[in-house]
Design a protein around this motif. Structure first.
Motif, PDB file in Angstrom:
ATOM      1  N   GLU A  72     -11.764   4.727 -21.622  1.00 22.75           N
ATOM      2  CA  GLU A  72     -11.581   5.815 -20.547  1.00 22.75           C
ATOM      3  C   GLU A  72     -12.020   5.288 -19.129  1.00 22.75           C
ATOM      4  O   GLU A  72     -13.203   5.214 -18.832  1.00 22.75           O
ATOM      5  N   VAL A  73     -11.245   4.821 -18.521  1.00 21.34           N
ATOM      6  CA  VAL A  73     -11.437   4.347 -17.140  1.00 21.34           C
ATOM      7  C   VAL A  73     -10.314   4.810 -16.195  1.00 21.34           C
ATOM      8  O   VAL A  73      -9.576   5.220 -16.461  1.00 21.34           O
ATOM      9  N   SER A  74     -10.813   4.702 -14.711  1.00 27.76           N
ATOM     10  CA  SER A  74      -9.825   5.030 -13.533  1.00 27.76           C
ATOM     11  C   SER A  74     -10.559   4.397 -12.415  1.00 27.76           C
ATOM     12  O   SER A  74     -11.526   3.934 -12.444  1.00 27.76           O
ATOM     13  N   ALA A  75      -9.607   4.495 -11.391  1.00 27.04           N
ATOM     14  CA  ALA A  75     -10.142   4.209 -10.075  1.00 27.04           C
ATOM     15  C   ALA A  75      -9.523   5.350  -9.225  1.00 27.04           C
ATOM     16  O   ALA A  75      -8.634   5.951  -9.574  1.00 27.04           O
ATOM     17  N   HIS A  76      -9.989   5.364  -7.858  1.00 21.83           N
ATOM     18  CA  HIS A  76      -9.315   6.152  -6.854  1.00 21.83           C
ATOM     19  C   HIS A  76      -7.919   5.607  -6.544  1.00 21.83           C
ATOM     20  O   HIS A  76      -7.181   6.316  -6.573  1.00 21.83           O
ATOM     21  N   PHE A  77      -7.837   4.373  -6.213  1.00 21.90           N
ATOM     22  CA  PHE A  77      -6.508   3.691  -5.840  1.00 21.90           C
ATOM     23  C   PHE A  77      -6.200   2.594  -6.392  1.00 21.90           C
ATOM     24  O   PHE A  77      -7.232   1.677  -7.013  1.00 21.90           O
ATOM     25  N   LEU A  78      -4.943   2.183  -6.456  1.00 19.45           N
ATOM     26  CA  LEU A  78      -4.311   0.870  -6.578  1.00 19.45           C
ATOM     27  C   LEU A  78      -3.782   0.220  -5.500  1.00 19.45           C
ATOM     28  O   LEU A  78      -2.889   1.135  -5.097  1.00 19.45           O
ATOM     29  N   ILE A  79      -3.834  -0.823  -5.018  1.00 16.82           N
ATOM     30  CA  ILE A  79      -2.752  -1.391  -4.045  1.00 16.82           C
ATOM     31  C   ILE A  79      -2.064  -2.458  -4.930  1.00 16.82           C
ATOM     32  O   ILE A  79      -2.638  -3.363  -5.441  1.00 16.82           O
ATOM     33  N   ARG A  80      -1.033  -2.280  -5.132  1.00 20.44           N
ATOM     34  CA  ARG A  80      -0.053  -3.311  -5.695  1.00 20.44           C
ATOM     35  C   ARG A  80       0.412  -4.435  -4.965  1.00 20.44           C
ATOM     36  O   ARG A  80      -0.057  -4.380  -3.936  1.00 20.44           O
ATOM     37  N   ARG A  81       0.961  -5.390  -5.271  1.00 23.18           N
ATOM     38  CA  ARG A  81       1.252  -6.630  -4.672  1.00 23.18           C
ATOM     39  C   ARG A  81       2.261  -6.539  -3.562  1.00 23.18           C
ATOM     40  O   ARG A  81       1.845  -7.272  -2.643  1.00 23.18           O
ATOM     41  N   ASP A  82       2.925  -5.455  -3.834  1.00 21.49           N
ATOM     42  CA  ASP A  82       3.978  -5.255  -2.447  1.00 21.49           C
ATOM     43  C   ASP A  82       3.198  -4.415  -1.511  1.00 21.49           C
ATOM     44  O   ASP A  82       4.071  -3.776  -0.588  1.00 21.49           O
TER      45      ASP A  82
END
Length: 180
Positions: A72-82
């Motif tokens: 059970e893990v999360s983050a606020h944001f992800l920034i993809r390669r694009d």
């Protein structure tokens, strides 16, 4: 891109809601933690990061996912390669990204930190689009959360030394800080 923040949500992000969060014990945001993630390791643009943070990852999709069963893990944001910005948890809530951690003598960094995942690895260079989006996001966060300052931006490796290495040697801190 100019970001609009409403109740901790960035309206320009793609929302992919995670169940892996809870309320912050204090309504305080004073640390930004930069991470990296790729699933499977070194492969990009696949749906598995979203699935992991949503708690619906098919662990049979790749042999390397076996160790993620029940995580059970999360983050606020992800920034993809694009440069795509994905948001999983409101900034006003506590995402589960830092684990056992300490910053400036204070344990439990999830209580006061925001977590930003960069789609990448410790040893593959991040993209121009990722640096640009991270700088835009960070500038907005600093403007929105006064206790968050440039000297309170760290890597996961800095708050969990010996346990974590991300964002790794491939992350150019000088370049990133120069964009702020």
């Amino acid at each position: 891109m100019s970001f609009t923040v409403i109740d901790g949500w960035f309206t320009q992000a793609r929302f992919c809601l995670s169940p892996h969060f809870n309320l912050r014990p204090l309504n305080e945001v004073s640390l930004l933690v930069v991470h990296n993630i790729s699933l499977p390791a070194g492969r990009f643009g696949l749906p598995y990061i979203d699935q992991l943070f949503q708690g619906c990852l098919d662990i049979t999709a790749d042999p390397s996912f076996k160790d993620l069963d029940g995580l059970e893990v999360s983050a606020h944001f992800l920034i993809r390669r694009d440069g795509e910005l994905v948001q999983y948890v409101s900034c006003d809530d506590r995402a589960w990204h830092a684990g056992v951690s300490v910053f400036d003598g204070r344990t439990g960094c999830n209580d006061f930190a925001l977590g930003v995942e960069l789609e990448g690895t410790d040893d593959i260079n991040y993209t121009d689009e990722q640096y640009a989006r991270l700088a835009e996001l960070t500038s907005t966060l600093i403007a929105h959360y006064p206790a968050l300052t440039p000297d309170r931006i760290v890597g996961h490796c800095d708050i969990a030394p010996g346990r974590k290495t991300d964002p790794g040697n491939s992350f150019d801190w000088q370049r990133f800080k120069g964009l702020l």
